[in-house]
Motif scaffolding. Sequence first.
Motif, PDB file in Angstrom:
ATOM      1  N   LYS A 113       0.819  -1.223   0.000  1.00 40.21           N
ATOM      2  CA  LYS A 113       0.000   0.000   0.000  1.00 40.21           C
ATOM      3  C   LYS A 113       0.850   1.269   0.000  1.00 40.21           C
ATOM      4  CE  LYS A 113      -4.064  -1.995   2.255  1.00 40.21           C
ATOM      5  NZ  LYS A 113      -4.992  -1.909   3.412  1.00 40.21           N
ATOM      6  N   GLU A 114       1.971   1.236   0.722  1.00 41.87           N
ATOM      7  CA  GLU A 114       2.867   2.395   0.763  1.00 41.87           C
ATOM      8  C   GLU A 114       4.263   1.959   0.336  1.00 41.87           C
ATOM      9  OE1 GLU A 114       2.862   4.687   4.345  1.00 41.87           O
ATOM     10  OE2 GLU A 114       0.738   4.312   4.747  1.00 41.87           O
ATOM     11  N   THR A 139      -3.099  -1.786  -5.578  1.00 43.01           N
ATOM     12  CA  THR A 139      -3.297  -1.553  -4.137  1.00 43.01           C
ATOM     13  C   THR A 139      -2.533  -0.344  -3.614  1.00 43.01           C
ATOM     14  OG1 THR A 139      -1.474  -3.078  -3.630  1.00 43.01           O
ATOM     15  CG2 THR A 139      -3.703  -3.993  -3.691  1.00 43.01           C
ATOM     16  N   THR A 141      -1.394   3.090  -2.412  1.00 43.91           N
ATOM     17  CA  THR A 141      -2.064   4.338  -2.027  1.00 43.91           C
ATOM     18  C   THR A 141      -1.086   5.492  -1.830  1.00 43.91           C
ATOM     19  OG1 THR A 141      -1.955   3.780   0.337  1.00 43.91           O
ATOM     20  CG2 THR A 141      -3.915   3.069  -0.881  1.00 43.91           C
ATOM     21  N   LYS A 142       0.195   5.164  -1.560  1.00 42.80           N
ATOM     22  CA  LYS A 142       1.200   6.197  -1.321  1.00 42.80           C
ATOM     23  C   LYS A 142       2.511   5.772  -1.971  1.00 42.80           C
ATOM     24  CE  LYS A 142       3.471   8.813   2.402  1.00 42.80           C
ATOM     25  NZ  LYS A 142       3.533   9.027   3.873  1.00 42.80           N
ATOM     26  N   CYS A 161      -5.623   3.411  -6.986  1.00 41.86           N
ATOM     27  CA  CYS A 161      -5.851   3.764  -5.577  1.00 41.86           C
ATOM     28  C   CYS A 161      -4.850   4.784  -5.045  1.00 41.86           C
ATOM     29  CB  CYS A 161      -5.788   2.503  -4.709  1.00 41.86           C
ATOM     30  SG  CYS A 161      -7.117   1.334  -5.011  1.00 41.86           S
ATOM     31  N   LYS A 163      -3.193   7.907  -3.748  1.00 38.19           N
ATOM     32  CA  LYS A 163      -3.676   9.183  -3.225  1.00 38.19           C
ATOM     33  C   LYS A 163      -2.536  10.164  -2.953  1.00 38.19           C
ATOM     34  CE  LYS A 163      -7.866   7.378  -1.029  1.00 38.19           C
ATOM     35  NZ  LYS A 163      -8.655   7.298   0.233  1.00 38.19           N
ATOM     36  N   THR A 186      -7.158   9.673  -8.913  1.00 39.05           N
ATOM     37  CA  THR A 186      -7.367   9.490  -7.477  1.00 39.05           C
ATOM     38  C   THR A 186      -6.405  10.312  -6.627  1.00 39.05           C
ATOM     39  OG1 THR A 186      -5.904   7.560  -7.546  1.00 39.05           O
ATOM     40  CG2 THR A 186      -8.274   7.162  -7.764  1.00 39.05           C
TER      41      THR A 186
END
Length: 451
Positions: A113-114, A139, A141-142, A161, A163, A186
Amino acid sequence: MRAEQDMDDSGGKSINDLPDALLQHILSFLETKDAVRTSILSRKWEHLWKSLSNLEFHQCYCKAMRKIFMNSVERVLLLRDSSNIEKFTLSCGIDDATRTRTWVSAAVNRNVKELCVNFYEGGESESFVSPLCLFTCATLTKLKITSHGVLRLPSSISLPCLKILSLQHVVFPDEDSTQQILNLRTLEELKISYCDWKNLKAITISAPKLRSLDICEMHRNDLRGSDACHVMIFGTALTFFSFSGGFWDDYCLFKSSSLVEAYFHVYGCYERSREIAHRAYKHIVGLSTVKHLTLTPDVLKVLDCAPELFAHTPTVMNLTSIRLSDESFFEFLIFTTVIPSGTFSTALLILKLLVSLIELSEELPTNCAKDDWILEPVPPCFQSCLKCIEIRDFVGLIDELDAVALLLKNAIALDDMVITCSTTGSEGQRKIREQLFELPGWSEIGRLNFV
């Protein structure tokens, strides 16, 4: 350890009795190398680290340790179980680009995710190519990339995803791929620090959900002139915008009705001040819908190089506070409940006067008494518009006290003055409090905070 043994002997519980999930959560706060070392504690701890959700690898600068570092990273990734990775951090040189790509791919395959990668300057970093799967990760996000070289991007990017995106010290490769990575649908936060736009002629930043944009320019010794990249920014959802640099490239922010806070700092532009003054003015026009604006003294000094611009200051409809931030002295915050339309020039004048005050306090001899400070004539804005002053990082030096005294004496419209100190110790706090209460007018409107 003795206390824990006593508890075990008496039927009490030890840390080993905690659920595995809780122990793994505790391990997640350790560096990966330290978490792996816990495997020698007991049989229960032998495999706990293999389910760590956060993996963090930092290579030291010692070349003799590079082989050990690379082998240890691969050993952790090979022995780890198949559970998902929440956060993967990798900071290293690029001695073997193939192995490094494999590590990043391993994180992506575990639904990371990150992801934070920092590739040191030198070696093969300028030609390092990230694995294609990184830019199609469903997946993620960062994402934070620091590469000190060209950011090789695929022709097609799909990060549904993502952000938060942070790019540092990268050279953008071309307009098409750069346009894609900076305008993901996103994307909510974008930070571009010390990056090179030399391969681009024009680029647009217009991600529809972008709320925060932070641009810090890379210092250049040459002026690109007509070769400068034109960066156009459309922020329909933008609430925060920060720019620091010397306008080596041309940035244009189109008005955003959602803008709440902005920070503006210029540096390294002394040899082309008039040109930068006009670019800075255009930048301020783009900020004309902001509510809270922070400027540095250098912005005002640059604008002074084109004084004709002050006759055409933009209308700032929503501005409620404006701050002068100067790390070499202290910060001023000036605001009225509502700054009426068209009075932005008044706010700038107040800031210019405060800049002069800061410079005066630095130039005065140490034996100069505060009674020798003269502000004549007193500017009308000091008597009508300056409602509140907030001073931060105050330590109680003589020149600081003299500056406060001058403001209390001349800013007769003041309703509030807040001073925040970082002085520790009761004696130091008592001394500052006594010094301020000796200043005429402080007891009526002054507030003192210690942090």
